[in-house]
Write a protein that holds these residues in place. Structure first.
Motif, PDB file in Angstrom:
ATOM      1  N   LEU A  99      31.243  58.381  51.505  1.00 18.37           N
ATOM      2  CA  LEU A  99      30.521  57.174  51.098  1.00 18.37           C
ATOM      3  C   LEU A  99      29.482  57.466  50.029  1.00 18.37           C
TER       4      LEU A  99
ATOM      5  N   ILE B  29      29.751  54.424  47.234  1.00 17.97           N
ATOM      6  CA  ILE B  29      28.881  53.253  47.202  1.00 17.97           C
ATOM      7  C   ILE B  29      27.883  53.410  46.058  1.00 17.97           C
TER       8      ILE B  29
ATOM      9  N   LEU C  92      31.921  46.032  50.975  1.00 20.51           N
ATOM     10  CA  LEU C  92      32.407  47.197  51.701  1.00 20.51           C
ATOM     11  C   LEU C  92      32.994  46.731  53.020  1.00 20.51           C
TER      12      LEU C  92
ATOM     13  N   MET D 200      29.041  43.614  53.848  1.00 19.81           N
ATOM     14  CA  MET D 200      29.648  44.751  54.540  1.00 19.81           C
ATOM     15  C   MET D 200      30.210  44.237  55.848  1.00 19.81           C
TER      16      MET D 200
ATOM     17  N   THR E   6      29.449  48.418  43.551  1.00 18.69           N
ATOM     18  CA  THR E   6      30.210  48.084  44.752  1.00 18.69           C
ATOM     19  C   THR E   6      29.832  46.672  45.196  1.00 18.69           C
TER      20      THR E   6
ATOM     21  N   SER F  61      40.074  50.491  46.375  1.00 14.39           N
ATOM     22  CA  SER F  61      38.990  49.843  45.653  1.00 14.39           C
ATOM     23  C   SER F  61      39.612  48.945  44.606  1.00 14.39           C
TER      24      SER F  61
END
Length: 98
Positions: A32, A36, A43, A73, A40, A7
């Motif tokens: 997750l 999340i 992803l 994402m 965030t 991260s």
């Protein structure tokens, strides 16, 4: 299945290793759940070492997509068989798959 992550600047990258099926998807779901959040920014799932995904695994990806609520994402490094499963499920139209 093992889960590795990084991260940086609120960009979460999750590398999976193994099969994403009914016996392992609970681990990813729990992981997750704690990662999340509103901060965030993006992803990314790295599927380099994922050789199979079941409907339960697909459900976890859809849930992650919903939690991201419009934020980027993506799924990268999918093999042919996993990409075919994503195609047959219609999720290639939803997720950014590279």
């Amino acid at each position: 299945m093992t889960i590795d992550f990084t991260s940086e600047n609120n960009n979460l990258s999750v590398a999976l290793n193994g099969r994403l099926d009914s016996s392992s998807s609970g681990d990813l779901e729990c992981f997750l759940e704690g990662k999340i959040n509103e901060q965030t920014a993006s992803l990314t799932f790295d599927f380099t070492n994922v050789d199979f995904i079941s409907s339960k695994g697909l459900r976890i990806l859809v849930e992650a997509y919903k939690k991201m609520d419009g934020r980027p994402m993506s799924i990268v490094n999918t093999n042919t068989s996993v990409k075919e499963i994503l195609h047959l499920s219609g999720l290639l139209k939803v997720f950014h798959v590279a």
